[in-house]
Design an enzyme around this catalytic site. Structure first.
Site, mmCIF file in Angstrom:
data_model
loop_
_atom_site.group_PDB
_atom_site.id
_atom_site.type_symbol
_atom_site.label_atom_id
_atom_site.label_comp_id
_atom_site.label_asym_id
_atom_site.label_seq_id
_atom_site.Cartn_x
_atom_site.Cartn_y
_atom_site.Cartn_z
ATOM 1 C CG HIS A 1 1.512 -55.904 -65.964
ATOM 2 N ND1 HIS A 1 1.935 -57.159 -66.317
ATOM 3 C CD2 HIS A 1 2.514 -55.364 -65.223
ATOM 4 C CE1 HIS A 1 3.140 -57.367 -65.815
ATOM 5 N NE2 HIS A 1 3.507 -56.300 -65.150
ATOM 6 C CG HIS B 1 1.911 -59.994 -61.942
ATOM 7 N ND1 HIS B 1 2.113 -58.734 -61.442
ATOM 8 C CD2 HIS B 1 1.104 -59.848 -63.012
ATOM 9 C CE1 HIS B 1 1.472 -57.857 -62.186
ATOM 10 N NE2 HIS B 1 0.838 -58.501 -63.139
ATOM 11 C CB CYS C 1 -4.208 -64.139 -58.701
ATOM 12 S SG CYS C 1 -5.695 -64.977 -59.255
ATOM 13 C CG HIS D 1 4.873 -61.741 -67.716
ATOM 14 N ND1 HIS D 1 4.276 -62.076 -66.525
ATOM 15 C CD2 HIS D 1 4.066 -60.818 -68.294
ATOM 16 C CE1 HIS D 1 3.149 -61.387 -66.397
ATOM 17 N NE2 HIS D 1 2.998 -60.616 -67.456
ATOM 18 C CD GLU E 1 1.297 -65.956 -64.290
ATOM 19 O OE1 GLU E 1 0.585 -65.083 -64.827
ATOM 20 O OE2 GLU E 1 1.057 -67.174 -64.360
ATOM 21 C CB SER F 1 -2.166 -55.957 -69.727
ATOM 22 O OG SER F 1 -3.119 -56.987 -69.774
ATOM 23 C CG ASN G 1 -5.197 -60.313 -69.550
ATOM 24 O OD1 ASN G 1 -6.257 -59.838 -69.934
ATOM 25 N ND2 ASN G 1 -4.527 -59.815 -68.520
ATOM 26 C CB SER H 1 -5.025 -55.518 -65.058
ATOM 27 O OG SER H 1 -4.471 -55.338 -66.332
HETATM 28 S S1 SF4 Z 1 -5.769 -62.884 -64.917
HETATM 29 FE FE1 SF4 Z 1 -6.814 -62.457 -62.978
HETATM 30 S S2 SF4 Z 1 -7.757 -64.420 -62.370
HETATM 31 FE FE2 SF4 Z 1 -6.221 -64.850 -63.957
HETATM 32 S S3 SF4 Z 1 -4.401 -65.355 -62.789
HETATM 33 FE FE3 SF4 Z 1 -4.251 -63.167 -63.290
HETATM 34 S S4 SF4 Z 1 -5.135 -62.118 -61.527
HETATM 35 FE FE4 SF4 Z 1 -5.761 -64.272 -61.398
#
Ligand code: SF4
Length: 295
Positions: free
Chosen positions: A39, A71, A93, A121, A123, A226, A228, A270
Site C-alpha cells: 500500500h 498482504h 509476508c 482490508h 489482509e 497503508s 500501519n 511500505s
Molecule cells: S508490516 Fe511488513 S513485516 Fe509486518 S506483516 Fe506487513 S509486510 Fe510483514
C-alpha cells in the site's frame, strides 16, 4: 526547527522481499499482480513501470504468471488460480502467513474465530477468506455482535471457545484492550488470544512513543491506504502531537511548521527510503538552522 527521526521507521523486510520478487518476475516475462503489491503509491508505480499488470479480480488475470501480494491471500483464491492454469507466485509476508497459521490452529482446536482488524482490508479478507464463519471486530461496539450470538459465553451446557488473532498492523495496545473487553463482556467464554501483530509494526509504534515526547508535530510518511501508516498517525495524535500523514514531500505545507521547534519523522512499513529522505530534506531545508538528530 529540529528534525527528529524515529529509531524504527519505514520499509519492513516483508515489503522489501515482495518488491524484489515482483521486480524479478517482471524481468522474466509478463506478470499480473492480483491487487496492489503493497500500500504505497511509489512502490506500485515502480512495479507498474517495470511492466507488471495490476488487476483486482481473479477472472481478470490474463497472463500465465500471477503474483499474490504481501498482504496474503485465501487458499481458495490460490486454488482457483492454479485450476485456471496459472503459475502462482506468492509474496505473502511470512508474518502474515504466521497469522493465517495461528487462526487455522485455533479453528482446528475448536475455537470460534474472531479477527481483530479492519473488515474489508485486503489482509483481513485473506485471513477470513477460507472460513465458513467468523466475526471481525475493531470498535468496542463490534463486540455487541459476539454478545448477541454467544450471550455471556456459556451455551449448550458448555463454555464457548473464542479464538482471537489480529491483523498484523494493528496497534498492540488497542488489540489487547479489545481482547480484555471480549473477556469482560463474555465472562463465561474461554477466550484464547494469539498475538499476531508483527514485530516491525510494534517497533515503529514503540519508537513513535519515544519520538512524540520530544516533538510538537509528527510527520508520518505513508500511502493513504497503508493501515500501519494510518495507525501511526492516529497514535501520534493520541500522544498529543499534531500529526500529518503524507505520501511524499510534495504534500508537505510550510504553514504546518510555523513556530514549531521540533518535528518528528516516521514512516509506515511500505514507504521507500528514498521517499523518507525527500521528506527529511524538505523539512531540513525549511529553515537554514535545521539539524537532524536521532530520536
Ligand atoms: S508490516 Fe511488513 S513485516 Fe509486518 S506483516 Fe506487513 S509486510 Fe510483514
Amino acid at each position: 526547527m529540529k528534525v527528529r527521526v524515529a529509531s524504527h521507521l519505514g520499509m519492513c523486510f516483508g515489503v522489501r522481499d515482495a518488491i524484489d520478487l515482483a521486480m524479478g518476475l517482471t524481468q522474466r516475462g509478463p506478470v499480473t499482480i492480483l491487487g496492489d503489491l503493497v500500500h504505497n503509491p511509489d512502490v506500485v508505480a515502480q512495479v507498474d513501470a517495470a511492466g507488471a499488470i495490476r488487476v483486482r479480480q481473479v477472472d481478470e488475470v490474463a497472463t500465465r504468471t500471477v503474483l499474490l501480494t504481501a498482504h496474503g491471500t485465501a487458499d481458495r483464491v490460490k486454488l482457483q488460480l492454479r485450476l485456471a492454469g496459472h503459475e502462482v507466485h506468492d509474496a505473502t509476508c511470512p508474518l502474515v502467513h504466521r497469522a493465517h497459521l495461528a487462526l487455522a490452529r485455533l479453528v482446528a482446536e475448536g475455537y470460534y474465530p474472531v479477527v481483530i482488524g479492519q473488515a474489508g482490508h485486503v489482509e483481513v479478507r485473506g485471513l477470513v477468506g477460507d472460513l465458513e464463519d467468523c466475526t471481525i471486530i475493531l470498535e468496542d461496539a463490534d463486540i455487541d455482535r459476539l454478545v448477541e450470538r454467544f450471550g455471556t459465553g456459556f451455551q449448550n451446557n458448555q463454555r464457548v471457545k473464542l479464538g482471537l488473532v489480529s491483523q498484523t498492523t494493528q496497534p498492540l495496545e488497542r488489540v489487547l484492550e479489545l481482547v480484555e473487553q471480549v473477556r469482560q463482556r463474555l465472562p463465561d467464554a474461554e477466550v484464547r488470544f494469539l498475538d499476531t501483530v508483527c514485530q516491525p509494526t510494534k517497533d515503529r509504534q514503540a519508537s513513535l512513543r519515544e519520538l512524540a515526547q520530544a516533538c510538537e508535530v509528527v510527520v508520518v510518511v505513508g500511502g493513504p491506504d497503508s493501515n500501519n501508516s494510518r495507525k501511526l498517525t492516529e497514535l501520534a495524535r493520541q500522544l498529543g502531537c499534531r500529526a500529518y500523514q503524507v505520501a511524499g514531500a510534495g504534500e508537505l505545507k510550510p504553514e504546518w511548521f510555523a513556530g514549531v521547534e521540533s518535528v518528528g519523522l516516521t514512516a509506515g512499513t511500505s514507504t521507500p527510503d528514498r521517499v523518507i529522505d525527500e521528506v527529511r530534506l524538505w523539512l531540513e531545508a525549511l529553515n537554514s538552522c535545521a539539524t537532524s538528530v536521532p530520536a
